[in-house]
Structures are given as structure tokens and as C-alpha cells.
Design a protein around this motif. Structure first.
Motif, PDB file in Angstrom:
ATOM      1  N   VAL A  60      63.821  27.730 -29.399  1.00 47.82           N
ATOM      2  CA  VAL A  60      63.794  27.620 -30.857  1.00 47.82           C
ATOM      3  C   VAL A  60      62.341  27.740 -31.292  1.00 47.82           C
ATOM      4  O   VAL A  60      61.462  27.059 -30.759  1.00 47.82           O
ATOM      5  N   SER A  61      62.071  28.622 -32.244  1.00 49.08           N
ATOM      6  CA  SER A  61      60.698  28.765 -32.729  1.00 49.08           C
ATOM      7  C   SER A  61      60.331  27.574 -33.601  1.00 49.08           C
ATOM      8  O   SER A  61      61.195  26.959 -34.253  1.00 49.08           O
ATOM      9  N   ALA A  62      59.038  27.271 -33.617  1.00 47.15           N
ATOM     10  CA  ALA A  62      58.574  26.140 -34.421  1.00 47.15           C
ATOM     11  C   ALA A  62      58.852  26.364 -35.903  1.00 47.15           C
ATOM     12  O   ALA A  62      59.061  25.409 -36.653  1.00 47.15           O
ATOM     13  N   GLU A  63      58.872  27.617 -36.323  1.00 48.39           N
ATOM     14  CA  GLU A  63      59.115  27.913 -37.732  1.00 48.39           C
ATOM     15  C   GLU A  63      60.560  27.616 -38.131  1.00 48.39           C
ATOM     16  O   GLU A  63      60.837  27.322 -39.294  1.00 48.39           O
ATOM     17  N   LYS A  64      61.494  27.715 -37.176  1.00 48.41           N
ATOM     18  CA  LYS A  64      62.914  27.510 -37.492  1.00 48.41           C
ATOM     19  C   LYS A  64      63.436  26.162 -36.995  1.00 48.41           C
ATOM     20  O   LYS A  64      64.611  25.846 -37.194  1.00 48.41           O
ATOM     21  N   ALA A  65      62.589  25.378 -36.361  1.00 50.00           N
ATOM     22  CA  ALA A  65      63.033  24.102 -35.812  1.00 50.00           C
ATOM     23  C   ALA A  65      63.388  23.107 -36.921  1.00 50.00           C
ATOM     24  O   ALA A  65      62.797  23.120 -38.010  1.00 50.00           O
ATOM     25  N   GLU A  66      64.353  22.245 -36.629  1.00 55.23           N
ATOM     26  CA  GLU A  66      64.781  21.226 -37.583  1.00 55.23           C
ATOM     27  C   GLU A  66      64.133  19.888 -37.233  1.00 55.23           C
ATOM     28  O   GLU A  66      64.035  19.520 -36.060  1.00 55.23           O
ATOM     29  N   ARG A  67      63.707  19.186 -38.220  1.00 51.75           N
ATOM     30  CA  ARG A  67      63.106  17.875 -37.980  1.00 51.75           C
ATOM     31  C   ARG A  67      64.192  16.881 -37.571  1.00 51.75           C
ATOM     32  O   ARG A  67      65.339  16.971 -38.020  1.00 51.75           O
ATOM     33  N   GLY A  68      63.828  15.966 -36.694  1.00 54.73           N
ATOM     34  CA  GLY A  68      64.767  14.960 -36.228  1.00 54.73           C
ATOM     35  C   GLY A  68      65.538  15.379 -34.990  1.00 54.73           C
ATOM     36  O   GLY A  68      66.304  14.583 -34.437  1.00 54.73           O
ATOM     37  N   VAL A  69      65.344  16.602 -34.537  1.00 52.98           N
ATOM     38  CA  VAL A  69      66.009  17.091 -33.328  1.00 52.98           C
ATOM     39  C   VAL A  69      65.041  16.961 -32.156  1.00 52.98           C
ATOM     40  O   VAL A  69      63.827  17.169 -32.301  1.00 52.98           O
ATOM     41  N   VAL A  70      65.555  16.606 -30.993  1.00 50.84           N
ATOM     42  CA  VAL A  70      64.720  16.467 -29.801  1.00 50.84           C
ATOM     43  C   VAL A  70      64.511  17.846 -29.171  1.00 50.84           C
ATOM     44  O   VAL A  70      65.476  18.546 -28.848  1.00 50.84           O
ATOM     45  N   SER A  87      57.920  24.703 -20.350  1.00 45.19           N
ATOM     46  CA  SER A  87      57.251  24.725 -19.055  1.00 45.19           C
ATOM     47  C   SER A  87      57.520  23.449 -18.258  1.00 45.19           C
ATOM     48  O   SER A  87      58.096  23.490 -17.180  1.00 45.19           O
ATOM     49  N   CYS A  88      57.140  22.281 -18.803  1.00 43.97           N
ATOM     50  CA  CYS A  88      57.305  21.023 -18.067  1.00 43.97           C
ATOM     51  C   CYS A  88      58.602  20.296 -18.424  1.00 43.97           C
ATOM     52  O   CYS A  88      58.976  19.324 -17.768  1.00 43.97           O
ATOM     53  N   GLU A  89      59.275  20.746 -19.484  1.00 38.38           N
ATOM     54  CA  GLU A  89      60.557  20.192 -19.958  1.00 38.38           C
ATOM     55  C   GLU A  89      60.448  18.751 -20.444  1.00 38.38           C
ATOM     56  O   GLU A  89      61.449  18.045 -20.548  1.00 38.38           O
ATOM     57  N   ARG A  90      59.226  18.302 -20.757  1.00 30.90           N
ATOM     58  CA  ARG A  90      59.061  17.010 -21.396  1.00 30.90           C
ATOM     59  C   ARG A  90      59.196  17.170 -22.903  1.00 30.90           C
ATOM     60  O   ARG A  90      59.031  18.267 -23.435  1.00 30.90           O
ATOM     61  N   SER A  91      59.468  16.062 -23.587  1.00 29.95           N
ATOM     62  CA  SER A  91      59.682  16.143 -25.031  1.00 29.95           C
ATOM     63  C   SER A  91      58.392  16.539 -25.749  1.00 29.95           C
ATOM     64  O   SER A  91      57.287  16.201 -25.326  1.00 29.95           O
ATOM     65  N   VAL A  92      58.566  17.281 -26.825  1.00 26.72           N
ATOM     66  CA  VAL A  92      57.434  17.699 -27.654  1.00 26.72           C
ATOM     67  C   VAL A  92      57.762  17.375 -29.109  1.00 26.72           C
ATOM     68  O   VAL A  92      58.914  17.189 -29.478  1.00 26.72           O
ATOM     69  N   SER A  93      56.719  17.345 -29.908  1.00 25.89           N
ATOM     70  CA  SER A  93      56.884  17.071 -31.339  1.00 25.89           C
ATOM     71  C   SER A  93      56.580  18.319 -32.151  1.00 25.89           C
ATOM     72  O   SER A  93      55.843  19.208 -31.710  1.00 25.89           O
ATOM     73  N   LEU A  94      57.147  18.361 -33.332  1.00 22.47           N
ATOM     74  CA  LEU A  94      56.979  19.514 -34.218  1.00 22.47           C
ATOM     75  C   LEU A  94      55.859  19.245 -35.211  1.00 22.47           C
ATOM     76  O   LEU A  94      55.773  18.168 -35.794  1.00 22.47           O
ATOM     77  N   ARG A  95      55.013  20.233 -35.383  1.00 21.33           N
ATOM     78  CA  ARG A  95      53.967  20.141 -36.398  1.00 21.33           C
ATOM     79  C   ARG A  95      54.082  21.393 -37.273  1.00 21.33           C
ATOM     80  O   ARG A  95      53.914  22.514 -36.794  1.00 21.33           O
ATOM     81  N   ARG A  96      54.376  21.190 -38.542  1.00 22.73           N
ATOM     82  CA  ARG A  96      54.563  22.329 -39.445  1.00 22.73           C
ATOM     83  C   ARG A  96      54.166  21.910 -40.851  1.00 22.73           C
ATOM     84  O   ARG A  96      54.629  20.898 -41.379  1.00 22.73           O
ATOM     85  N   GLY A  97      53.282  22.678 -41.448  1.00 22.51           N
ATOM     86  CA  GLY A  97      52.831  22.386 -42.805  1.00 22.51           C
ATOM     87  C   GLY A  97      52.539  23.669 -43.549  1.00 22.51           C
ATOM     88  O   GLY A  97      52.877  24.763 -43.099  1.00 22.51           O
ATOM     89  N   GLU A  98      51.883  23.549 -44.684  1.00 23.24           N
ATOM     90  CA  GLU A  98      51.583  24.728 -45.498  1.00 23.24           C
ATOM     91  C   GLU A  98      50.304  25.425 -45.056  1.00 23.24           C
ATOM     92  O   GLU A  98      50.080  26.580 -45.411  1.00 23.24           O
ATOM     93  N   VAL A  99      49.475  24.741 -44.282  1.00 21.40           N
ATOM     94  CA  VAL A  99      48.184  25.318 -43.881  1.00 21.40           C
ATOM     95  C   VAL A  99      48.213  25.767 -42.428  1.00 21.40           C
ATOM     96  O   VAL A  99      47.914  26.914 -42.099  1.00 21.40           O
ATOM     97  N   ARG A 100      48.611  24.856 -41.551  1.00 25.59           N
ATOM     98  CA  ARG A 100      48.604  25.160 -40.118  1.00 25.59           C
ATOM     99  C   ARG A 100      49.783  26.039 -39.721  1.00 25.59           C
ATOM    100  O   ARG A 100      50.850  25.996 -40.339  1.00 25.59           O
ATOM    101  N   ALA A 129      52.883  26.797 -37.666  1.00 29.35           N
ATOM    102  CA  ALA A 129      53.874  25.895 -37.077  1.00 29.35           C
ATOM    103  C   ALA A 129      53.834  25.973 -35.554  1.00 29.35           C
ATOM    104  O   ALA A 129      53.729  27.057 -34.971  1.00 29.35           O
ATOM    105  N   HIS A 130      53.925  24.800 -34.899  1.00 33.64           N
ATOM    106  CA  HIS A 130      53.940  24.769 -33.440  1.00 33.64           C
ATOM    107  C   HIS A 130      54.448  23.410 -32.954  1.00 33.64           C
ATOM    108  O   HIS A 130      54.531  22.439 -33.715  1.00 33.64           O
ATOM    109  N   PHE A 131      54.815  23.380 -31.695  1.00 34.32           N
ATOM    110  CA  PHE A 131      55.142  22.118 -31.026  1.00 34.32           C
ATOM    111  C   PHE A 131      53.920  21.663 -30.243  1.00 34.32           C
ATOM    112  O   PHE A 131      53.034  22.457 -29.909  1.00 34.32           O
ATOM    113  N   TYR A 132      53.906  20.366 -29.905  1.00 34.48           N
ATOM    114  CA  TYR A 132      52.796  19.864 -29.094  1.00 34.48           C
ATOM    115  C   TYR A 132      53.285  18.662 -28.295  1.00 34.48           C
ATOM    116  O   TYR A 132      54.260  17.991 -28.643  1.00 34.48           O
ATOM    117  N   HIS A 133      52.585  18.411 -27.196  1.00 37.93           N
ATOM    118  CA  HIS A 133      52.916  17.272 -26.348  1.00 37.93           C
ATOM    119  C   HIS A 133      52.382  15.991 -26.986  1.00 37.93           C
ATOM    120  O   HIS A 133      51.222  15.937 -27.395  1.00 37.93           O
TER     121      HIS A 133
END
Length: 328
Positions: free
Chosen positions: A18-28, A33-46, A48-52
Motif C-alpha cells: 500500500v502506498s503511503a499516499e493511499k494508506a488509511e490512518r488507524g490501520v496497522v 523489508s523487516c516486517e516490523r510495524s511502521v507509522s504513516l506520516r502524511r501532510g500538506e508539505v512533506r 507521504a511516507h512510512f517510517y519505523h
């Protein structure tokens, strides 16, 4: 060690990317690569991407590489649902970008990390149960010469970031495929074959594709300077100003003749209609020559100091220019 890698895609609950641009908030979501959980960061300036959020040893290189492989497999799955992937290749003769569509008639499924012969391939696309195309993903290192020569299958190498940016358009950075011609060069090839037939050249004696090794002779069309007819002219391993006998079977219009401009004899192209000599300078050396191509190598000679030059030599070339300018 905590990593600040920006992850463009993550694995959703069903295991699909799932691309960060289409990801839904509240979903795990998990790192591909490592299959650990990541968080979504998406705003009007940055962007969109996930991060550890926790410590992770996976690097940006591994994330991009694995993401690209998964995207390629998903692109093939899209093909099986009736979609298509655009394969952009360079015309073998003129380097124009030539697009080809890959559909279900070409590929029916794909798998990651498949062993083909002695080599492990990033992704292999199959037509039914037969390997149809090996796909390598370049991130930091390119396909080795040994692997490129040893793979017993058509293959392409795709840039990982190109795949991540658009997985439905494949732009190989290296490949081993059948020659591809653009529409203009295809039309030129058809005309060339018609003219070869007109003058009675045997079929199979030459190739219209600028790929040495496919045929001893490469053919193109040129206007004869004398009779103004469109005629076939040939490249072979030995031009320009070839002294060694060209390989057999030899087109009958390649003849050993004397050239005043050159100041000696060499094997040259001649016109099948008027028998006029077609000088090597115009065909192979001058800009705009129909057989002046980086794809068609020229005969070189080693000099006494160890250097290598085109076999014509500067003095011959300069004498030719002086002759064309009226001896000035």
C-alpha cells in the motif's frame, strides 16, 4: 539502531503493498523489508511516507529493493486481471524510445527469488510453467557480466527507484532481448528487403538490425551518388578500407577496387545498378552516413607507440578532404 528511512510502500493487513499516499490512518502497516510495524506520516508539505517508530536494522537500500520486487510481482498480477505493463525499449538502430505492451499472451504469473540454472533471479515472470522473462532489480549493484552471459533466458534489469515511482512502466537499464525497431526503422527495414529482392540478393545474407554478431553483414539503404538510385550498402567486421577478404557468402556488390581519393585499393560497396563505387568515408566515417553508428564498430590498427587509431589514418582522411576541396 534507529533508522530514519522513508518507506514509500508498506504491507497492509492482507499482505499487499500500500502506498503511503493511499494508506488509511488507524490501520496497522508493516515494513516490506523487516516486517516490523511502521507509522504513516502524511501532510500538506512533506512527501507521504512510512517510517519505523522502533529500532530497526533494515536499511533504505533493502527496503527499496524488496519493495520494487513486490511491485513487479503485483504488476504481473494486474496483467492476469486483464491489465498490461508498458515495456520501454530503445530502437536497435536509432535509439528512439519504443513502447511495447506486455499482456496475458506474454506473462501469466511471477515469483520472487527463483533459481534459473546457476543463478538466483530477483523476479521471474512465467508463461504458464515456462520462464518467459528474468527481471533483476538494480539498487546499488548491476547485473554482473557472468550472470548476464550465463542466464539462459530473456532478461531485463530495472532501476529500483523507477519501479517504485511507476511499477506499470518498465524501463530497462540493461537487457538481453530480441532486437526491437521503432516504426520508422521497421518501415526502412521493409523497404530494404524489397530492394534486396529487386536486385536479387539472397535472403539471409545480411541483417537490417544494427547488432553485430547476428549476421556477418549489416545492410542499410543509400542513394548512389552516380545514378541516384536507392541501393543496399553493407557493413562488416573489417571496414573501413578493408584489406582482408570479407566473409563468405559475400554480397556480390562488395568488390576490391582502386580509389583515387584513398590512394589505394580496398574492399568497398558498389552500386548494383550502375556499378559506381560507394566510398567508405561517406558510409562509415562522415556524420550522417547511413552506416555511421556507435553500434557498428570500425577496424582499428595498433600503432608503434601502443595507441589505436581508425584504420583510415589521419593522413588518408586529410588527403581525401583536400581532394574533395580541389587540392587546396
Amino acid at each position: 539502531m534507529k533508522t530514519n528511512t522513508k518507506i514509500p510502500y508498506a504491507l497492509g493487513p492482507d499482505g499487499d503493498l500500500v502506498s503511503a499516499e493511499k494508506a488509511e490512518r488507524g490501520v496497522v502497516y508493516c515494513c516490506p523489508s523487516c516486517e516490523r510495524s511502521v507509522s504513516l506520516r502524511r501532510g500538506e508539505v512533506r512527501i507521504a511516507h512510512f517510517y519505523h517508530t522502533n529500532n530497526s536494522d533494515c536499511s533504505g537500500e533493502s527496503v527499496i529493493h524488496k519493495t520494487a520486487k513486490r511491485l513487479i510481482v503485483e504488476a504481473v498480477e494486474e496483467i492476469t486481471r486483464g491489465g498490461s505493463v508498458t515495456l520501454e525499449l530503445l530502437c536497435e538502430n536509432c535509439d528512439a524510445i519504443t513502447a511495447r505492451s506486455i499482456g496475458m499472451k506474454s506473462i501469466t504469473r511471477a515469483e520472487e527469488e527463483v533459481v534459473i540454472g546457476d543463478y538466483r533471479v530477483d523476479v521471474v515472470a512465467f508463461l504458464d510453467e515456462n520462464p518467459a522473462l528474468c527481471i533483476e532489480v538494480r539498487n546499488t549493484s548491476e547485473v554482473t557480466c557472468e550472470k548476464a552471459q550465463g542466464l539462459d533466458c530473456y532478461w531485463i534489469e530495472l532501476d529500483a527507484y523507477d519501479v517504485v515511482n511507476d511499477s506499470m512502466v518498465w524501463r530497462p537499464v540493461a537487457s538481453a532481448l530480441k532486437p526491437v525497431l521503432c516504426e520508422s526503422c521497421k518501415e526502412e527495414a521493409r523497404e530494404t528487403i524489397d530492394i534486396l529482392d529487386k536486385y536479387g540478393y539472397p535472403r539471409g545474407i545480411c541483417s537490417t538490425v544494427f547488432r553485430p554478431g547476428q549476421s556477418p553483414y549489416i545492410v542499410a539503404l543509400e542513394e548512389c551518388w552516380k545514378c541516384k538510385e536507392r541501393i543496399p550498402v553493407f557493413w562488416w567486421d573489417g571496414v573501413p578500407f578493408a584489406q582482408d577478404t570479407p566473409p563468405e557468402p559475400r554480397p556480390r556488390t562488395i568488390q576490391y577496387r582502386y580509389s583515387k581519393q584513398y590512394g589505394g585499393s580496398y574492399w568497398m560497396n558498389t552500386c548494383p545498378r550502375c556499378r559506381g563505387s560507394q566510398g567508405d568515408n561517406f558510409l562509415f566515417l562522415f556524420g550522417g552516413g547511413v552506416l555511421n553508428s556507435e553500434k557498428l564498430f570500425l577496424r582499428k590498427e595498433e600503432q608503434g607507440d601502443g595507441s589505436v587509431t581508425i584504420s583510415s589514418g589521419r593522413s588518408v582522411f586529410n588527403n581525401f578532404i583536400r581532394t574533395m576541396n580541389g587540392g587546396l
